[in-house]
Design an enzyme around this catalytic site. Structure first.
Site, PDB file in Angstrom:
ATOM      1  N   HIS A  18       0.944  -0.851   0.331  1.00 56.80           N
ATOM      2  CA  HIS A  18       0.067  -0.214  -0.254  1.00 56.80           C
ATOM      3  C   HIS A  18       0.818   1.300   0.061  1.00 56.80           C
ATOM      4  O   HIS A  18       0.310   2.316   0.152  1.00 56.80           O
ATOM      5  CB  HIS A  18      -1.366   0.419   1.827  1.00 56.80           C
ATOM      6  N   HIS A  65      -2.920  -2.447   8.051  1.00 51.58           N
ATOM      7  CA  HIS A  65      -3.774  -2.799   7.268  1.00 51.58           C
ATOM      8  C   HIS A  65      -4.759  -2.071   6.330  1.00 51.58           C
ATOM      9  O   HIS A  65      -5.274  -0.091   7.774  1.00 51.58           O
ATOM     10  CB  HIS A  65      -5.645  -3.943   7.966  1.00 51.58           C
ATOM     11  N   VAL A  90      -7.957   8.187   4.377  1.00 53.92           N
ATOM     12  CA  VAL A  90      -6.917   7.142   4.779  1.00 53.92           C
ATOM     13  C   VAL A  90      -7.312   6.684   6.143  1.00 53.92           C
ATOM     14  O   VAL A  90      -7.469   7.342   6.845  1.00 53.92           O
ATOM     15  CB  VAL A  90      -5.634   6.935   4.131  1.00 53.92           C
ATOM     16  N   CYS A 127      -6.556  -0.050  -8.158  1.00 52.27           N
ATOM     17  CA  CYS A 127      -6.007  -0.525  -8.696  1.00 52.27           C
ATOM     18  C   CYS A 127      -7.072  -1.167  -9.499  1.00 52.27           C
ATOM     19  O   CYS A 127      -7.023  -2.528  -7.803  1.00 52.27           O
ATOM     20  CB  CYS A 127      -4.607  -0.982  -9.147  1.00 52.27           C
TER      21      CYS A 127
END
Length: 159
Positions: A44, A149, A138, A115
């Protein structure tokens, strides 16, 4: 957990399996599994946001896996700024999607790339349509002050 010879048993941490990475070290043994925080950074984070860099990262994420990751979000910023989400007193503690209470939404916005796996994708040849989005809020799950995570990335319209 006992290991017999070269056999490796699944390793669990916090209810989730760690990922075994098929990398060999100089002694030709399998490398240790990635810790959850290491896996977070591998999947990430990328300060570079060019399509070529993102596609390269997606290939590395899927290397040696039996199926392609369906969706992945990459945050484009410095690691310390992303890590700050877990320790910043202005981060908002929110309930994680899995019901746990260790998720935090950072006070800042980030540039992210989302993506999505293409329909004709297959293991070994995973293909993605990736879109850069900004600004995005975020939310990350944190353990010991480290992100482990990516729980959510919400696009906000800034006027």
């Amino acid at each position: 957990m006992a290991s017999h010879g070269n056999e490796r048993l699944p390793l669990c941490f916090g209810g989730e399996n760690l990922s075994w990475v098929p990398v060999r070290d100089s002694s030709s043994r399998l490398a240790e599994p990635l810790r959850r925080d290491q896996k977070f950074w591998k999947e990430h984070h990328n300060e570079r946001s060019s399509d070529q860099e993102v596609q390269k990262q997606m290939r590395q994420i899927n290397l040696g896996k039996k199926k392609c990751k369906h969706i992945n979000t990459i945050i484009h910023d410095q690691q310390d700024k992303i890590r700050d989400i877990c320790t910043n007193p202005n981060s908002k503690n929110v309930l994680c999607k899995n019901g746990w209470d260790n998720c935090f939404q950072g006070p800042n916005t980030y540039s992210v790339t989302v993506c999505l796996e293409k329909p004709n994708s297959q293991p070994g040849k995973c293909l993605y349509d990736c879109t850069k989005v900004e600004p995005a809020k975020v939310t990350v799950a944190c353990e010991n002050g480290k992100p482990v995570h990516l729980d959510d990335a919400i696009v906000h319209v800034v006027m």
